[in-house]
Design an enzyme around this catalytic site. Structure first.
Site, PDB file in Angstrom:
ATOM      1  N   GLU A  84     -35.624 -44.398 -89.759  1.00  0.00           N
ATOM      2  CA  GLU A  84     -35.454 -45.164 -91.281  1.00  0.00           C
ATOM      3  C   GLU A  84     -35.719 -43.886 -92.461  1.00  0.00           C
ATOM      4  O   GLU A  84     -34.692 -43.987 -93.279  1.00  0.00           O
ATOM      5  CB  GLU A  84     -36.817 -45.934 -91.595  1.00  0.00           C
ATOM      6  CG  GLU A  84     -36.964 -46.478 -92.887  1.00  0.00           C
ATOM      7  CD  GLU A  84     -38.391 -47.393 -92.895  1.00  0.00           C
ATOM      8  OE1 GLU A  84     -38.791 -47.268 -94.223  1.00  0.00           O
ATOM      9  OE2 GLU A  84     -38.703 -48.325 -92.382  1.00  0.00           O
ATOM     10  N   LYS A 127     -43.018 -47.554 -83.251  1.00  0.00           N
ATOM     11  CA  LYS A 127     -42.800 -48.016 -84.549  1.00  0.00           C
ATOM     12  C   LYS A 127     -42.963 -46.822 -85.209  1.00  0.00           C
ATOM     13  O   LYS A 127     -42.144 -46.662 -86.094  1.00  0.00           O
ATOM     14  CB  LYS A 127     -44.170 -48.865 -84.930  1.00  0.00           C
ATOM     15  CG  LYS A 127     -44.320 -49.119 -86.647  1.00  0.00           C
ATOM     16  CD  LYS A 127     -42.831 -49.896 -87.226  1.00  0.00           C
ATOM     17  CE  LYS A 127     -43.080 -50.372 -88.385  1.00  0.00           C
ATOM     18  NZ  LYS A 127     -43.673 -49.676 -89.366  1.00  0.00           N
TER      19      LYS A 127
END
Length: 537
Positions: free
Chosen positions: A237, A230
């Site tokens: 991102e 993550k």
């Protein structure tokens, strides 16, 4: 934002004595041992919940409602009672969902069927330890704790060890998708005890986002792998958002495009190879008018970007593992620089007074807008490939170090839906790793290699134009430099190594002979050229 990487040696979250409660027959008609004043349920208190969730801020509340809506009775708890009430009200208004609210840790834990699975969605760090400590005294061997926050992976490994010493199972589960994803289908990245995952995978597979090849959840691996994956997702991102902002900057300031035109362009791009959540929402942003003044709202937003730390962790891990991640690092640097608003404004004034001239206006007049738009589209896609390649290489390196055996193709698959970086080209990444699980880099996958070569001319034009106009494109520049460096069979690193050997006797290898060598560079330089000797004295 935490300014430092959290310590992995903080005290055990199970410092209170572990209490092994006698088994309770939750299937019997006897009510659970809590008072009616401390619990409220939208379904019969005779039935135990299949799962529990603690932490009813935006993400926790929406994930709890998602679980309930999928038909799994859930118990919820929050230290602030009003959050429990709010969640109960939403559960009722959104369809009398099977959700029960609890106001004490004991009542909450005892309301869940064994073996219990409890999701925690609170702020990372010590709040997680405090929450676990409040619950653990009422849990039993075989029960599971699932941390769904953005946690430092070593903290997860510490907590997993603590849990094992008390007979509990533990998962660190990355959750991506924001509040909408949590409510209607996130991407889930659980790592830790496989038995813990197996106990609730039937729930997770229903709750996760659904794409053409299955639910966006998979067992990631052992230890803190889920939280690490993550973290890297968030680093990618950062890169994605930076690259999109640079495309916007070039089109707006070099191309002279309006917000209305930009909205249309990004809408079109979202029907191309760039189709993604971030491109979609960018198109929406350009369409929103300011309700407090004239013009578009995006133009009124202060140019300072916030962050919570996962991008920093990603860059730190890349450095520790000697993995080049220049696009992600550039995106982090840009967030730091964006925070220096007053310094940047002052620098602009000083440099203008010193004679600095803006070239963008002169260049704008000679720009072919149609060609520029297409060039920027191609440059954005090629840069994205490099950014994702860097993230995947970091995951591969960490997997090798920790023995996690990460399936990179499967990670690309579960990112196809629900998460912030969801994009149509993730399917191509999945296929690349299916073709070759040991792929050195996405850049050298045959299909991606063709894409890069086809787009490199446009990519270079955009970067060159931006440099000429004085428009900074650090993400695109870093991606292009990464591509050009990676594809070269020979680099000027030979000179750097010679310099290291000159001043530090670090030795060097030769291209024509085996072994390590050291040269007395200054002595030989004097012998070969008397002028050098004279200059040195």
């Amino acid at each position: 934002m935490r300014s430092e990487v959290p310590s992995s040696t903080s005290p055990s979250f199970l410092s209170p004595p572990f209490i092994h409660l006698p088994l309770l027959s939750l299937s019997s008609p006897t009510p659970l041992p809590h008072s009616s004043s401390s619990t409220f349920s939208l379904f019969s208190t005779m039935a135990a919940s299949q799962i529990g969730l603690v932490g009813l801020a935006v993400m926790g509340q929406n994930l709890a409602l998602n679980i309930a809506e999928k038909g799994f009775p859930i118990s919820v708890y929050n230290r602030t009672a009003s959050k429990v009430d709010e969640t109960l009200d939403r559960a009722k208004s959104e369809g009398d969902l099977p959700l029960s609210g609890h106001y004490t840790p004991r009542d909450f834990v005892l309301s869940i069927e064994r073996p219990r699975s409890i999701v925690i969605l609170v702020k990372a760090g010590s709040p997680v330890d405090q929450t676990i400590a409040s619950l653990a005294s009422f849990m039993e061997p075989g029960d599971t704790i699932i941390d769904g926050g953005n946690e430092w992976y070593q903290n997860t490994e510490r907590r997993l060890s603590d849990a094992h010493s008390n007979g509990l199972l533990y998962l660190g589960m990355g959750v991506s998708g924001g509040e909408e994803g949590a409510r209607f289908g996130p991407s889930l990245m659980p790592g830790g005890d496989f038995q813990a995952y197996d106990n609730i995978q039937h729930i997770l597979k229903k709750v996760a986002a659904q794409v053409d090849d299955g639910p966006c959840v998979t067992y990631i691996g052992e230890g803190g792998s889920g939280n690490f994956v993550k973290m890297v997702h968030n680093g990618i991102e950062y890169g994605d958002m930076q690259l999109i902002s640079e495309a916007y900057d070039v089109l707006k300031n070099v191309g002279g495009l309006s917000n209305e035109e930009l909205g249309q362009i990004f809408d079109e791009w979202n029907k191309s190879e760039l189709e993604s959540f971030l491109v979609e929402i960018t198109a929406d942003i350009f369409k929103v008018k300011d309700d407090l003044a004239d013009g578009g709202l995006v133009d009124k937003i202060l140019d300072k970007t916030g962050m919570k730390g996962t991008g920093k962790w990603t860059v730190q891990q890349a450095a520790e593992l000697s993995v080049a991640a220049p696009t992600i690092a550039a995106s982090l640097d840009c967030r730091y620089l964006s925070g220096l608003k007053e310094e940047r404004e002052n620098a602009a004034k000083i440099l203008e007074a010193a004679g600095m001239k803006e070239e963008v206006n002169a260049i704008r007049g000679g720009v072919d807008k149609k060609r520029l738009i297409d060039d920027v589209r191609q440059a954005l896609y090629a840069s994205k490939i490099c950014s994702y390649a860097q993230g995947m290489n970091l995951l591969r390196a960490k997997s090798a170090e920790m023995g996690w055996d990460l399936n990179l193709g499967e990670l690309a698959r579960i990112w196809k839906g629900g998460c912030i970086i969801r994009a149509v080209f993730l399917d191509s990444i999945k296929q690349a790793y299916q073709r070759n699980p040991n792929l050195a880099s996405l850049v050298v996958d045959p299909e991606f290699a063709k894409e890069m070569v086809q787009r490199q001319a446009a990519w270079r034009r955009v970067v060159g134009l931006a440099v000429s106009a004085g428009i900074s494109t650090p993400g695109m520049c870093a991606s292009l430099a990464y591509f050009d460096t990676y594809r070269r069979a020979r680099l000027p690193a030979n000179l750097v190594q010679a310099q290291r050997d000159y001043f530090g006797a670090h030795t060097y290898e030769r291209v024509d002979l085996p072994g390590s060598y050291h040269t007395e560079w200054s002595k030989l330089a004097r012998k070969s050229d008397p002028n050098v000797a004279a200059a040195l004295h």
